[in-house]
Design a protein around this motif. Structure first.
Motif, PDB file in Angstrom:
ATOM      1  N   UNK A 365       0.828  -1.220   0.000  1.00  0.00           N
ATOM      2  CA  UNK A 365       0.000   0.000   0.000  1.00  0.00           C
ATOM      3  C   UNK A 365       0.854   1.259   0.000  1.00  0.00           C
ATOM      4  N   UNK A 366       1.853   1.242  -0.880  1.00  0.00           N
ATOM      5  CA  UNK A 366       2.768   2.364  -1.136  1.00  0.00           C
ATOM      6  C   UNK A 366       3.689   2.678   0.040  1.00  0.00           C
ATOM      7  N   UNK A 367       3.784   1.775   0.996  1.00  0.00           N
ATOM      8  CA  UNK A 367       4.714   1.928   2.127  1.00  0.00           C
ATOM      9  C   UNK A 367       5.904   0.995   1.902  1.00  0.00           C
ATOM     10  N   UNK A 368       7.077   1.571   1.734  1.00  0.00           N
ATOM     11  CA  UNK A 368       8.283   0.780   1.499  1.00  0.00           C
ATOM     12  C   UNK A 368       9.034   0.568   2.816  1.00  0.00           C
ATOM     13  N   UNK A 369       9.553  -0.636   3.006  1.00  0.00           N
ATOM     14  CA  UNK A 369      10.313  -0.917   4.221  1.00  0.00           C
ATOM     15  C   UNK A 369      11.747  -1.320   3.869  1.00  0.00           C
ATOM     16  N   UNK A 370      12.628  -1.138   4.841  1.00  0.00           N
ATOM     17  CA  UNK A 370      14.029  -1.521   4.672  1.00  0.00           C
ATOM     18  C   UNK A 370      14.185  -3.004   4.983  1.00  0.00           C
ATOM     19  N   UNK A 371      15.288  -3.615   4.588  1.00  0.00           N
ATOM     20  CA  UNK A 371      15.523  -5.028   4.931  1.00  0.00           C
ATOM     21  C   UNK A 371      15.448  -5.285   6.437  1.00  0.00           C
ATOM     22  N   UNK A 372      15.936  -4.331   7.246  1.00  0.00           N
ATOM     23  CA  UNK A 372      15.874  -4.501   8.696  1.00  0.00           C
ATOM     24  C   UNK A 372      14.420  -4.495   9.180  1.00  0.00           C
TER      25      UNK A 372
END
Length: 523
Positions: A365-372
């Motif tokens: 939903x257009x929220x990007x997260x980092x690998x962590x």
């Protein structure tokens, strides 16, 4: 177009309604030429092409036909006339368009705002690159030399026009060698008998919009696609499609983006017909009607062979069984970006669980997260369902687990996450014990600073390593920014080696530390 050039098959407009000429000629007992028109909206007509017992033309319905005099209908304008009216402020063409809008919306006075400003800005036809003629009743290229007039046009919107055939579209495209984008939405175009003969004219177009086409189903759309060998993006929304059907291997092989949204497709199986397209990276299937997402024949933790390149999927506003849908979407091999509607009050932590359950997902939903952050979501997911895991036969050592099939169906990738991150703490073991009995009591030593006296410390087995480090920094009065390393030696005489505690996100019990052990702190 002059009335004398109107033939059977031509499109016309009258008082805001549009239709197709099915008859040109005289009608019994009434002198002069009449047009027999089959209207797009059946309520606009009066009969089925029959007059006084004689059948003059065929209609789609019993009430969609009528006879009209040529002077009553608008036969449309050429592409050049429309462009001049839209971008050079040609008062004659502009007034025709304004009159059409008045009839369409039933208003006596209509002002086309901004026409003068646009005309002044883009009055040089040879510099036009993006041309929008939505609703301008363009019937075709006319007799103009479009290549000479508009050498730079790259994007052309001819939606809701009076184009009648794909041959007329090809005649325009052939004269615009830089054309990359073409919007033909809302038109009624007769399909060519030999689509392959028009391929050369359409070979440069990479983005085609066929939304809300009149009388088109999936079969007709596929026939159109034969004419576009280099198509990369296709939009076919609002076409009342309920089924799709297989895509022949000789078309759409270069397609990367597909918009199938706002069609009453009720089965995900129909969407799967697009799964054979080798380069398809993005699908918009918003506002459809499918309730499930499934890939029959693919086991719980296998990847489907369909959609080998699909990275972006939007399925908002579908009546989905959300939990099952997310689990099955993990079967897509490279899915990175997902848009899905859900009720935040009814589905707490749904976003975090989606990131955990779909291995390759990085944007929800257009929220990007980092690998962590992705890793944190996975650990949170493991912890959230730990009771259910152990209650269904799970063990701290996944090799010894005999988890029920019911649990695996609900959490298909749970065991894979356990293998990667380790099993969550089985907190049910501690629920009947007093807090003081749960704590692990250790002796803390600082090998790099032997002058410091050893001291005792106690913490819960579920305390994260990062929190233990913070506590020790405060006690030892170490700068908070200093990097601290932990390890321990077991109190068991049979285990004299030093064990590193090297993952800040793990809970202390993960490292099998127990009361009486020696905790070593280095910095």
């Amino acid at each position: 177009m002059e009335s004398g050039k109107m033939t059977v098959g031509s499109r016309v407009e009258c008082e805001g309604a549009r239709g197709t000429i099915k008859f040109v000629g005289e009608v019994a007992t009434t002198p002069g030429v009449w047009y027999g028109v089959d209207w797009d909206e059946e309520s606009r007509g009066k009969h089925d092409g029959m007059h006084k017992g004689k059948k003059y033309f065929e209609t789609r319905t019993q009430t969609s036909g009528s006879f009209v005099r040529p002077a009553k209908v608008n036969a449309g304008v050429s592409l050049e006339e429309a462009v001049r009216g839209r971008y050079q402020d040609d008062t004659t063409i502009e007034s025709q368009h304004t009159e059409q809008l008045q009839r369409a919306i039933g208003a006596r006075f209509v002002e086309v705002v901004g026409m003068e400003k646009i005309g002044k800005k883009q009055s040089k036809l040879e510099e036009l690159e993006n041309v929008v003629l939505d609703g301008w009743c363009v019937y075709g290229a006319g007799d103009s030399d479009l290549m000479k007039l508009f050498p730079r046009i790259q994007e052309l919107n001819l939606s809701n026009s009076l184009l009648s055939s794909w041959e007329s579209v090809a005649n325009i495209a052939r004269q615009l060698p830089r054309l990359k984008f073409l919007d033909l939405s809302g038109n009624k175009l007769q399909l060519p008998e030999r689509p392959s003969e028009l391929v050369e004219s359409m070979s440069n177009i990479g983005h085609l919009v066929l939304n809300n086409m009149i009388g088109y189903g999936w079969k007709e759309i596929l026939t159109c696609c034969v004419m576009f060998p280099t198509l990369k993006k296709l939009q076919v929304a609002y076409n009342q499609l309920t089924t799709l059907g297989p895509v022949p291997s000789n078309i759409l092989s270069s397609l990367e983006e597909m918009d199938i949204g706002a069609n009453p497709v009720s089965s995900w199986e129909e969407i799967c017909h697009l799964g054979t397209l080798p380069r398809l990276e993005s699908i918009n299937a918003n506002n459809c009607l499918f309730k499930t997402i499934d890939f029959p024949g693919v086991s719980l933790n296998q990847k489907t062979e369909l959609f080998p390149s699909l990275k972006i999927l939007t399925v908002a506003n579908n009546p989905l069984e959300l939990w099952d849908a997310v689990g099955n979407l993990n079967k897509l091999p490279v899915l990175e970006n997902l848009v899905m509607s859900y009720d935040e009050k009814a589905h707490i932590y749904f976003q975090e669980f989606a990131f955990a359950r779909i291995t390759s997902l990085m944007v929800f939903n257009r929220c990007r997260i980092s690998p962590k952050e992705k890793r944190d979501c996975e650990l949170f997911y493991l912890k959230s369902f730990s009771d259910e895991y152990y209650g269904s036969g799970g063990k701290e050592d996944v090799v010894d687990s005999e988890v029920s099939l019911e649990f695996l169906r609900k959490h298909p990738n749970y065991l894979l996450l356990v293998k990667e991150h380790g099993a969550p703490i089985n907190e049910s073991r501690f629920r009947n014990q007093k807090l003081k009995d749960l704590k692990i009591k250790v002796t803390v030593r600082t090998p790099n600073d032997p002058k410091r006296e050893p001291f005792s410390k106690a913490f819960l087995p579920t305390t994260r390593v990062a929190k233990v480090k913070m506590t020790l920094k405060r006690h030892l009065k170490i700068n908070p920014a200093t990097n601290v390393e932990l390890s321990y030696c077991s109190s068991n005489k049979d285990k004299l080696f030093e064990i590193p505690i090297d993952n800040d996100m793990k809970e202390m019990e993960y490292f099998s530390i127990s009361s009486g052990d020696i905790l070593l702190v280095r910095w």
